[in-house]
Design an enzyme around this catalytic site. Sequence first.
Site, PDB file in Angstrom:
ATOM      1  N   GLU A 161       0.805  -1.216   0.000  1.00 40.15           N
ATOM      2  CA  GLU A 161       0.000   0.000   0.000  1.00 40.15           C
ATOM      3  C   GLU A 161       0.845   1.277   0.000  1.00 40.15           C
ATOM      4  OE1 GLU A 161      -3.064  -0.355   2.987  1.00 40.15           O
ATOM      5  OE2 GLU A 161      -3.999  -2.034   1.919  1.00 40.15           O
ATOM      6  N   GLU A 307      -4.916  -8.511  -0.312  1.00 38.81           N
ATOM      7  CA  GLU A 307      -5.621  -8.274   0.953  1.00 38.81           C
ATOM      8  C   GLU A 307      -7.075  -8.012   0.638  1.00 38.81           C
ATOM      9  OE1 GLU A 307      -4.322  -5.330   3.717  1.00 38.81           O
ATOM     10  OE2 GLU A 307      -2.202  -5.764   3.409  1.00 38.81           O
TER      11      GLU A 307
END
Length: 529
Positions: A161, A307
């Site tokens: 991320e 995820e």
Amino acid sequence: MTQALSLTCSARAKGQAFTPHWNVCVGAGRANEALRASWMEQMRFVCEECGFRYVRFHGLFHDDMFVYRENDDGSITYNFQYIDDIFDRLLDMGVKPFVELGFCPRDMARETDIVFWWKGHAAPPKDVKRWGQLVQRFTQHVVNRYGIDEVLTWYFEVWNEPNLWPFFHGSKSEYFEMYRKSAEVIKAIDPRLKVGGPSTSNFVPDARFDGEKEDTSQHKTVTTAEDLDTLDWKPVWLEDFFNFCSENKLPVDFITTHPYPTDWAFDEHGTGMKLTRGVDATPKDLALLRKLVNASPFPDAEIHLTEWSSSSSPRDFAHDYLQAATYVAKANIDSIGSVDSLSYWVFTDIFEESGAGDTAFHGGFGLVNFQSIPKPTFHTYRLLNTLGDELLARTESGAITRYSKSGKLSAIAYHYPPEVTQTIPGAYETRDVAEATLDTGNPTELTFELTDLPASSSFVLEVIDTEHGDALSAWKKIGCPDPLSRAQTQHLKTAARSTRLSHHQADKTGKLSLSLFVNPWSLVSLRQL
């Protein structure tokens, strides 16, 4: 009564071949947690029951793994013994690492002690060449240790991320340079090794909003979560990532992003709002990803969503409830054919981004809690793992599949109440929202009708509801004790595995008709023996 649900098909129907995407990979917190005996025991348990083949976690290069140290004389010490210990044990149980390259070791990081309780150094390296040397030494080490044929089956994902400030204190261009260096050194070892990214966070709407949630570019007021799905949602950085890699002739063997249907990032700097999108947000997002990849300079890139869960909070009480399990089942079935993997985050409540959970049921992500008690979502993945590799029928209430080799049928069904048009809402402060969601909806009739079966063939029907296989409900029945005694822990483990089972048989003409009443959020499996 809610409108009846039904699943119907012929055992001779033409099937659509598919590769199950739900059991390819599962997530875990950070690498160092895998050094614990209970973590490894739980890993073996969920992989044996749910069929996961890869596991991904943060912190492979964090200081508690001791991989990198800059010495006073300017030399560098590389130490991969802790990584070896984890990888050896995983491979021995038949699980491969889905390698996330990150974060920086302290001696390399431009900024330190940035993110999580364990103080990950989520900043770019002071010298990207040093980063490249670490990635090269690590990759060459695992090739030497495990052999190139084994490592060719692994995935090397660059960072986690990087579009969110807590997880990357750098710019988009700095991440792209880290990707460039990582890809170059990995491919120099063997061009067949798989590298990908950009591992960005959940989707965002094209429109920008002010504090009143007003879309200032289209002059449209957004007042409800349902309104959000009328907007165009997109993955963050992906098209820029494709352009950068294409212009610089860099490989992209797979793309990664994290399509959580809640807690979306407001902009590319991580400013966010807690909102819940429609129940079909995940299949919509995954279909869009497939479209974008197909139209990109890298149409053959695999799509791995590294995820995903009903929310991105490790303190969401809804994670412990039956409705989370039903949502996960529905979203996975509705997404068949869109992606190569959709990795649930995470398999265990041994998870310390925010520190340890204070109670046995604290809303952690895990399929099992800290005491190894299976939660309802564990059953979702266990039942998904029983499905075949040919899709025969799919409806709003489930799917019927067939095993191409044996010809046997397996089905999954669920009662996701039509009153709930959104992904299940998060319960972040108390259990009140989760309890209210659990009470939403009405019982309904569920019917299976299968024809053209072998005469008198046998089936097992399994039901998970608040009375069967629901650890949280069992915990509430004994007064919500905390901390759990050893006897209470064992009682809840037994209750969590005590699903409702019954056996059924097709008639002499090869027809099986079953009808049962199910409560909201129930999960049902029908398997041919």
